[in-house]
Each structure stands twice: as structure tokens, then as C-alpha cells.
Design an enzyme around this catalytic site. Structure first.
Site, PDB file in Angstrom:
ATOM      1  N   TYR A 146       0.747  -1.218  -0.053  1.00 55.14           N
ATOM      2  CA  TYR A 146       0.090  -0.234  -0.077  1.00 55.14           C
ATOM      3  C   TYR A 146       0.958   1.163  -0.097  1.00 55.14           C
ATOM      4  O   TYR A 146       1.945   1.357   0.674  1.00 55.14           O
ATOM      5  CB  TYR A 146      -0.848   0.067   1.388  1.00 55.14           C
ATOM      6  CG  TYR A 146      -1.861   1.362   1.363  1.00 55.14           C
ATOM      7  CD1 TYR A 146      -2.972   1.486   0.471  1.00 55.14           C
ATOM      8  CD2 TYR A 146      -1.564   2.196   2.363  1.00 55.14           C
ATOM      9  CE1 TYR A 146      -3.771   2.678   0.727  1.00 55.14           C
ATOM     10  CE2 TYR A 146      -2.403   3.319   2.652  1.00 55.14           C
ATOM     11  CZ  TYR A 146      -3.332   3.572   1.618  1.00 55.14           C
ATOM     12  OH  TYR A 146      -4.164   4.546   1.852  1.00 55.14           O
ATOM     13  N   ASP A 239       9.433   2.741  -0.001  1.00 54.78           N
ATOM     14  CA  ASP A 239       8.435   3.364   0.491  1.00 54.78           C
ATOM     15  C   ASP A 239       8.739   3.197   2.165  1.00 54.78           C
ATOM     16  O   ASP A 239       8.194   1.808   2.564  1.00 54.78           O
ATOM     17  CB  ASP A 239       6.957   3.287   0.129  1.00 54.78           C
ATOM     18  CG  ASP A 239       5.721   3.793   0.817  1.00 54.78           C
ATOM     19  OD1 ASP A 239       6.074   4.635   1.967  1.00 54.78           O
ATOM     20  OD2 ASP A 239       4.751   3.469   0.412  1.00 54.78           O
ATOM     21  N   LYS A 267       4.347   9.062   9.012  1.00 59.32           N
ATOM     22  CA  LYS A 267       4.199   8.608  10.341  1.00 59.32           C
ATOM     23  C   LYS A 267       5.188   9.225  11.384  1.00 59.32           C
ATOM     24  O   LYS A 267       5.228  10.331  11.671  1.00 59.32           O
ATOM     25  CB  LYS A 267       4.289   7.141  10.292  1.00 59.32           C
ATOM     26  CG  LYS A 267       3.111   6.419   9.382  1.00 59.32           C
ATOM     27  CD  LYS A 267       2.576   5.218   9.304  1.00 59.32           C
ATOM     28  CE  LYS A 267       1.552   4.885   8.390  1.00 59.32           C
ATOM     29  NZ  LYS A 267       0.493   4.440   8.748  1.00 59.32           N
TER      30      LYS A 267
HETATM   31  N1  PLP Z   1       2.899   4.364   2.109  1.00 61.81           N
HETATM   32  C1  PLP Z   1       2.946   3.369   3.147  1.00 61.81           C
HETATM   33  C2  PLP Z   1       3.746   2.046   3.279  1.00 61.81           C
HETATM   34  C3  PLP Z   1       1.721   3.236   4.219  1.00 61.81           C
HETATM   35  O1  PLP Z   1       1.613   2.281   5.157  1.00 61.81           O
HETATM   36  C4  PLP Z   1       0.909   4.466   4.171  1.00 61.81           C
HETATM   37  C5  PLP Z   1      -0.304   4.708   5.228  1.00 61.81           C
HETATM   38  O2  PLP Z   1      -0.485   3.668   5.898  1.00 61.81           O
HETATM   39  C6  PLP Z   1       0.997   5.578   3.295  1.00 61.81           C
HETATM   40  C7  PLP Z   1       2.187   5.258   2.242  1.00 61.81           C
HETATM   41  C8  PLP Z   1       0.179   6.585   3.112  1.00 61.81           C
HETATM   42  O3  PLP Z   1       0.467   7.362   4.287  1.00 61.81           O
HETATM   43  P1  PLP Z   1      -0.722   8.435   4.824  1.00 61.81           P
HETATM   44  O4  PLP Z   1      -1.791   7.741   5.425  1.00 61.81           O
HETATM   45  O5  PLP Z   1       0.091   9.484   5.761  1.00 61.81           O
HETATM   46  O6  PLP Z   1      -1.264   9.296   3.655  1.00 61.81           O
END
Ligand code: PLP
Length: 420
Positions: A146, A239, A267
Site C-alpha cells: 500500500y 516507501d 508517520k
Molecule cells: N505508504 C505506506 C507504506 C503506508 O503504510 C501509508 C499509510 O499507511 C502510506 C504510504 C500513506 O500515508 P498517509 O496515510 O500518511 O497518507
């Protein structure tokens, strides 16, 4: 109906009228577990207190940002001081500078950082940068990873290379440029590169995917992806929105000793406030506006309150002691669940995921392996909720240990799981 349940139901009824599904991010609606979400009125250390004055031992920790626990005293003091100085300037300030310098000092391969407001924004901007630098359109992601709700990332793996959007409202031609590969499969990745590398801008991956359960990847697989990218002039994006600053200060990149071209964070970097970031070598980052022609901006980007929360958090983490504590807690949890007959634990440092025991007790590494496993979850979640323990309300979400957790907390979690 008990008074407390009545109160929660009344609040949720109001929330349902005010917002779609009563929430502002879907998983909070408790759709995977039944019942209504509780409403939190305060949080401290390892616990949250709901509007019925019930205290829950919290292993959700706001889905990851709160590595120090709730309302950490040093962050709290920092924030009070920050508030006294105003909370949005619309021009340069020193906190984002200090935060960027602290990160650069510790993560040597990075030259420059741009702060944004969420992980989604970080990913969206990193993808745009990759497309601009390579002049190519396509992106390769992995099934089960994700990357936020960026249009081009809302894609499920169909059979072979067929892809379809997981959300309506996403244009067909957007997702047509997103290729999806299975995790843990060098051969399939090579095949995709053979067929598509000429128009491939980048590969994006969570090094330890943590959004479809926890799916630790083999280093050889990651190294193979890195090799394919280098050989074909395709950019590699790690990511690290979940794993950044959580599995050691340098995140997975340091842990696996594999360097991407662009890294995204979220985060923890905001200490519980809305912050995301992307970073890379200077040659790439200089393509971003105002220097380059890759546009990226934000009214509240590098907001001083959020920057100070992030800075204070990362300063505490930079000594490294907290990671030792977190590892000890994780090991304790693992040991306590070893003889559990029903559940297995997958763990990477302070990230954990519990799934039903399988015949062959080996690590799950692909989304396919997880697909049939979710039916166990409502029973487990409600047993934990009854014991006043809160884990994320979805079988696909991982749990988080924090510096505020103590040995007895993980023992309490294991004891409930051992009794179900
Ligand atoms: N990338 C990863 C690996 C994530 O787990 C998340 C959210 O959980 C995101 C991107 C997106 O982050 P946000 O929820 O701060 O937009």
C-alpha cells in the site's frame, strides 16, 4: 443495552450523519470487526481512554507514528513551547531545517529532503519526480503493498499483468500505467522488466510490506529488484512510510543495506502530526520546483508545530536506546506466543502481525498467502477488546510496540491470545 454502549452508539450515530461511514479514514469504522468504534477522549503512554472512561492498552499507536507512546512528556513540552510562538508562518523557519539536517547527518546517502503533509503526498511527489527524471510513464508496484491513496497506486493485482483500479473514480488510463508484480518472485520481476522496462519510470516497494499483514521480504529478492532497476535505468523508490525510523533510525534501507534512488517517509517523521517527506540525491531533488520543473507545493508543508514534534521525536530516537527496548519487547511477545496452538506471530522489530497458525510454520511473504486468512480476525479482536486491549481493527493492519510499552503489556497481550 448497557449505558456505555448506548453512549458510544449515540456518538457513532451522530458521526454517521456527519461523515461517510462516521469516520475520516475507512479502517477506523470497525467494518472488519463488527460493532461500533469507541471514541477516544485522551491518551497517555501505552493507553487510550474512551468517552465511557474505559482504558485500553493500545497496540495500534495511531497506526504507527507514535513510537514514543502517547503524550510523551518531552514532545508535550516542545509542543507547548512551539504553540507559544505561533503555528503557521508561510515562510522559512528553522525547525524544518534542523529536522532535514538531523536526517541527512544520520542517513548519509541522502542529499536533500522535501517535507509534505502525509505519506500519500510523499509517494505522489516521488512518483512524479521519477516520471519527470526518466521521461517514462509506467510504474511497477507489488501486490499487497500500500502506498497511500494516490490514483496510480490504487491498483490490485489481476491475473498476469491485467490491472484494475481498486477504487472507482480512478481513470483507466492512469492505472494502465501501473504494473503489478507479486512479492518474493525474482523470476516474475525479471519477466516484467524484459517486457516493459523501456517505458518503466520506477519501481516502488515497501521493503517490509506492512499493509497486508506483515510480509517480510528476502534480501536476495530486494537485491534482485535493485539490480534490475540499475541495469535498466529505472528508478527505485523505497516507501518507508511505516518502516522509516521504526526499524532503527535508518529504517529498512539501513537494515538491508540497499540504497534506493528515492525514499518516502511519513508517520514517525511527524511525531504524530501530519508530516510526510521524500528524499534523494541532489541530482534528483534539484528537479523539484522552484529549482526544477517538477511542481510540488503545500500551504501547510513544514508546519512549525509538526516539524517540532518530528524533530523532538527523531532526536530522542537518534540515540538508539529505544530500539533496544523495542526489540526486547518484541522478543518477549514472540517467546510468549511460541507454543500458541491457534496463532502465529510475524514480527519485524516493533511491528507485529498475528495470523492463524498454518500447517507449515514458515514466514508469509506474498499477498496471495494472506488472502484466505482473515476469517479468524473478529473473534480475536473481540476477545482482546473485552480484555481492554486495542489492536488495529483489521486483519490486514499490523500492531505497533512503542517506547511506552512495558514487558507486562506484551505479557498481557500474549496471555489473552493464549487463552482464546
Ligand atoms: N505508504 C505506506 C507504506 C503506508 O503504510 C501509508 C499509510 O499507511 C502510506 C504510504 C500513506 O500515508 P498517509 O496515510 O500518511 O497518507
Amino acid at each position: 443495552m448497557a449505558k456505555s454502549l448506548e453512549k458510544t452508539s449515540a456518538l457513532f450515530k451522530r458521526a454517521l450523519a456527519a461523515s461517510p461511514g462516521g469516520v475520516h479514514s475507512p479502517v477506523r469504522a470497525f467494518k472488519h470487526v463488527g460493532g461500533n468504534p469507541f471514541f477516544v477522549k485522551s491518551a497517555q503512554g501505552n493507553s487510550i481512554v474512551d468517552t465511557n472512561n474505559e482504558t485500553y492498552l493500545d497496540f495500534c499507536m495511531a497506526f504507527g507514528p507514535l513510537i514514543l507512546g502517547h503524550n510523551h512528556s518531552e514532545i508535550n513540552a516542545e509542543l507547548h513551547d512551539a504553540l507559544d510562538k505561533g503555528w503557521s508562518y508561510g515562510t522559512a523557519e528553522t525547525y524544518s531545517l534542523e529536522l532535514a539536517e538531523l536526517i541527512k547527518e544520520r542517513i548519509k546517502w541522502i542529499d536533500q529532503i522535501r517535507f509534505v503533509n502525509s505519506g500519500t503526498e510523499a509517494v505522489m511527489s516521488a512518483l512524479r519526480l521519477a516520471r519527470a527524471v526518466t521521461g517514462r510513464d509506467q510504474i511497477l508496484k507489488f501486490s499487497g503493498c500500500y502506498h497511500g491513496h494516490v490514483d496510480s497506486m490504487l491498483v490490485a493485482a489481476g491475473s498476469g499483468m491485467a490491472t484494475e483500479a481498486q477504487s472507482s473514480g480512478v481513470r483507466k488510463d492512469t492505472v494502465q500505467n501501473t504494473l503489478v508484480a507479486p512479492l518474493d518472485d525474482e523470476k516474475k520481476a525479471s519477466e516484467i522488466f524484459t517486457n516493459y522496462s523501456k517505458n518503466l519510470a520506477c519501481v516502488i516497494i515497501e521493503i517490509i510490506p506492512a499493509n497486508y499483514g506483515l510480509l517480510p521480504q528476502r534480501r536476495e529478492f530486494l537485491k534482485h529488484i535493485k539490480y534490475l532497476c540499475e541495469k535498466n535505468d529505472v528508478l527505485l523508490i523505497f516507501d518507508e512510510v511505516v518502516t522509516g525510523f521504526r526499524l532503527g533510525f535508518g529504517g529498512c534501507t539501513e537494515l538491508f543495506d540497499i540504497q534506493p534512488d528515492i525514499v518516502t517517509w511519513g508517520k514517525i517523521i511527524g511525531g504524530g502530526f501530519p508530516v510526510g517527506a521524500f528524499a534523494a540525491k541532489k541530482e534528483l531533488m534539484q528537479r523539484i520546483a522552484p529549482l526544477g520543473n517538477v511542481y510540488q507545493a503545500g500551504t501547510l508543508s513544514a508546519n512549525p508545530i509538526a516539524m517540532r514534534a518530528g524533530l523532538a521525536t527523531l532526536k530522542i530516537l537518534s540515540s538508539g536506546e529505544i530500539y533496544t527496548h523495542l526489540e526486547a519487547l518484541g522478543t518477549e511477545l514472540e517467546d510468549r506466543l511460541k507454543s500458541n496452538q491457534r496463532y502465529s506471530l510475524q514480527r519485524a522489530g516493533s511491528i507485529f502481525w498475528i495470523h492463524p497458525k498454518l500447517e507449515k510454520d514458515q514466514p508469509l511473504r506474498t499477498a496471495n498467502a494472506v488472502d484466505q486468512l482473515h476469517e479468524y480476525f473478529p473473534e480475536m479482536f473481540s476477545a482482546l477488546r473485552k480484555a481492554k486491549i486495542y489492536i488495529p481493527p483489521s486483519p490486514y493492519e499490523v500492531g505497533f510496540l512503542s517506547a511506552a510499552h512495558k514487558k507486562e503489556d506484551v505479557i498481557a497481550l500474549a496471555e489473552v491470545l493464549n487463552k482464546i
